[in-house]
Scaffold this active site. Sequence first.
Site, mmCIF file in Angstrom:
data_model
loop_
_atom_site.group_PDB
_atom_site.id
_atom_site.type_symbol
_atom_site.label_atom_id
_atom_site.label_comp_id
_atom_site.label_asym_id
_atom_site.label_seq_id
_atom_site.Cartn_x
_atom_site.Cartn_y
_atom_site.Cartn_z
ATOM 1 N N HIS A 72 11.637 -26.786 3.332
ATOM 2 C CA HIS A 72 12.592 -25.804 2.841
ATOM 3 C C HIS A 72 12.212 -24.414 3.372
ATOM 4 O O HIS A 72 11.046 -24.043 3.400
ATOM 5 C CB HIS A 72 12.568 -25.794 1.308
ATOM 6 C CG HIS A 72 13.727 -25.086 0.695
ATOM 7 N ND1 HIS A 72 14.894 -25.738 0.362
ATOM 8 C CD2 HIS A 72 13.905 -23.779 0.374
ATOM 9 C CE1 HIS A 72 15.741 -24.863 -0.154
ATOM 10 N NE2 HIS A 72 15.171 -23.668 -0.144
ATOM 11 N N ASP B 247 11.262 -31.580 0.861
ATOM 12 C CA ASP B 247 12.025 -30.634 0.055
ATOM 13 C C ASP B 247 12.591 -31.385 -1.148
ATOM 14 O O ASP B 247 13.270 -32.403 -0.970
ATOM 15 C CB ASP B 247 13.166 -30.050 0.902
ATOM 16 C CG ASP B 247 14.002 -29.015 0.176
ATOM 17 O OD1 ASP B 247 13.759 -28.753 -1.018
ATOM 18 O OD2 ASP B 247 14.928 -28.462 0.809
ATOM 19 N N SER C 17 20.038 -22.908 1.120
ATOM 20 C CA SER C 17 19.460 -23.012 -0.211
ATOM 21 C C SER C 17 20.495 -22.614 -1.270
ATOM 22 O O SER C 17 21.570 -23.212 -1.337
ATOM 23 C CB SER C 17 18.189 -22.163 -0.291
ATOM 24 O OG SER C 17 17.425 -22.492 -1.420
#
Length: 322
Positions: free
Chosen positions: A292, A262, A162
Amino acid sequence: MLEAGIAAFVARTAGIYPAHAATLSPAEQRAIYDRYAAAFTPPLPEGLHVEDRTFDSAAGHRIALRLYRSSKAAEAQVRGTVLYFHGGGFVLGSLDSHQVVTARIAADTGLAVVAVDYRLAPEHPSPAAHDDCIEITRAALEGRLPFASLAADTPLLLAGDSAGGNLAASVAMRLRDLDETTTTRVAGVALVYPMLGYEPQRPARDTEAHAPMLTLADVHAFRRHYWHDLRDDQRPPAWMVPIDADRFDGLPPVLSIGVEHDPLRDDASVFVERILAVGGRAQSWIGQGLVHGCWRALDTSPGVQRMHEEVCRFLLDRARLS
């Protein structure tokens, strides 16, 4: 469609992590996130050595680090060190929150893993996190990390998920820009559902705007804490938003993983396409049915297990070839 194991993971998460969390204060978000992370953090794998140290930055603050070394390391034919930058939108996360990932990488590869507790926004907005990660990477390349057991002559790899994926890619780009010979000493960069642009790439930006675990509104909320809302002529330096960089050459080999559900999914594949277009070495992998933050479902999701295997295989291959 969500994989069955991921559907159960999402449901369990919903019972701990409220959907409106991104609208809360950073302190409230961190308290929720820490409880959530703890709920998905199993005991350390057997035979794993953990060591905490701090690094004194040039600016005067301390950066906490955690080293994971498996008992396999002494027997392994492949040696190397992975610097791991955690996710959390530049606002959340810690050494503890991502232990489910860092511990397993060390246990499953035999590589040393150093988790980096960089400064968080909004208390420390851009470029604080990037500066910390660059400084730690340089220290690692120069053998200055505060771990006596780490050898300076072993391959160094960068990894992150991320926002941490942004940091790993950004560090590689910045090192290349400052000194291309330094970048060649980074053996590889592994990115898992990375946030690589100021704005996510289409079509996932639109089709997955309301995906479970991370929405487009969440992305924008985290972005405001770190970069604020900027006009086009005020965007962050190109190396901090790697997908919008001026150059894609001269980078270490890259593995970039996206997941189907995502809004950041297409950042991963577009980044790889741009590297390949200039003759670089990069590969993408898209986790179908995944979301995610799904790495936390490693023990229950076959798809996440495959994703984890891809990361471990890449890191080992790059360490072996370096």
